[in-house]
Design a protein around this motif. Structure first.
Motif, short mmCIF file in Angstrom:
data_model
loop_
_atom_site.label_atom_id
_atom_site.label_comp_id
_atom_site.label_asym_id
_atom_site.label_seq_id
_atom_site.Cartn_x
_atom_site.Cartn_y
_atom_site.Cartn_z
N PHE A 194 0.27 -10.84 -0.61
CA PHE A 194 -0.70 -9.95 -0.78
C PHE A 194 -0.02 -8.63 -0.42
O PHE A 194 0.26 -7.73 -1.28
N VAL A 195 0.90 -8.53 0.68
CA VAL A 195 1.56 -7.39 1.24
C VAL A 195 2.74 -7.83 2.04
O VAL A 195 3.11 -8.95 2.40
N SER A 196 3.50 -7.05 1.89
CA SER A 196 4.97 -7.26 2.77
C SER A 196 5.29 -6.01 3.52
O SER A 196 4.87 -4.91 3.35
N VAL A 197 6.23 -6.43 4.79
CA VAL A 197 6.57 -5.22 5.37
C VAL A 197 7.06 -4.06 4.85
O VAL A 197 8.13 -4.41 3.83
N GLY A 198 6.93 -2.87 4.99
CA GLY A 198 7.49 -1.58 4.47
C GLY A 198 6.47 -1.27 3.26
O GLY A 198 6.76 -0.13 2.74
N GLN A 199 5.54 -2.10 2.84
CA GLN A 199 4.73 -1.70 1.59
C GLN A 199 3.66 -0.71 1.94
O GLN A 199 2.97 -0.71 2.99
N ALA A 200 3.50 0.44 1.18
CA ALA A 200 2.48 0.91 1.15
C ALA A 200 1.19 0.48 0.79
O ALA A 200 1.09 -0.02 -0.27
N VAL A 201 0.12 0.80 1.45
CA VAL A 201 -1.27 0.12 0.87
C VAL A 201 -2.11 1.21 0.94
O VAL A 201 -2.07 2.40 1.88
N THR A 202 -3.21 1.13 0.22
CA THR A 202 -4.34 2.19 0.32
C THR A 202 -5.54 1.63 0.83
O THR A 202 -5.71 0.21 0.66
N ALA A 203 -6.54 2.18 1.13
CA ALA A 203 -8.11 1.73 1.86
C ALA A 203 -8.41 0.81 0.65
O ALA A 203 -8.45 1.17 -0.52
N GLY A 204 -8.81 -0.47 1.25
CA GLY A 204 -9.11 -1.34 0.19
C GLY A 204 -8.43 -2.35 -0.25
O GLY A 204 -8.83 -3.47 -0.98
N THR A 205 -7.05 -2.19 0.08
CA THR A 205 -5.94 -3.21 -0.56
C THR A 205 -6.21 -4.52 0.23
O THR A 205 -6.16 -4.36 1.59
#
Length: 146
Positions: A92-103
């Motif tokens: 789903f995500v990895s370190v350093g990745q930008a995420v937005t609310a709801g990701t």
């Protein structure tokens, strides 16, 4: 109301963080209330034997970067954490990745139900503190966001 229906409702409450639940059907009423026991508030750490799928050390973002206020993402319930939607799918995500609310950040499986854990704010993933397939406790820190 039959016994199987009652057991299903008890299992549903056990898999959630609800403290109280009421159900009515065909003139019957069932109310389930979870009461805290003195021993429920504090749990002793559990020692485990390392295996091939041992918990990794926290993965951190680049060193030397000025520390920001970090948000801790905790498990909403007890279960098995999955860092990818399917075994052959990307994480789903990895370190350093930008995420937005709801990701979506991960999924917790409890009683054959899958509960998405989502980012509550725009941030960057600074650490992933669990391994996919690991059993987690309610309230356990899973991911840090900066």
């Amino acid at each position: 109301m039959d016994l199987d229906r009652i057991k299903t409702l008890i299992d549903a409450m056990a898999a959630s963080d609800l403290n109280e639940m009421e159900f009515r059907e065909d003139g019957w009423s069932l109310r389930l209330v979870r009461r805290a026991q003195p021993g429920d508030m504090v749990r002793a750490p559990v020692e485990t034997v390392p295996s091939a799928n041992a918990r990794p050390r926290p993965i951190r973002a680049e060193p030397g970067v000025a520390p920001k206020r970090e948000a801790k993402v905790a498990a909403p319930l007890f279960g098995i954490v999955h860092l990818q939607p399917a075994p052959d799918a990307p994480v789903f995500v990895s370190v350093g990745q930008a995420v937005t609310a709801g990701t979506p950040l991960c999924v917790i499986e409890a009683m054959k139900m899958f509960h998405e854990v989502r980012a509550e704010q725009d941030a960057t993933v600074s650490a992933i503190l669990v391994a996919s397939g690991q059993e987690v406790e309610a309230g356990q820190e899973l991911i840090r966001l900066a």
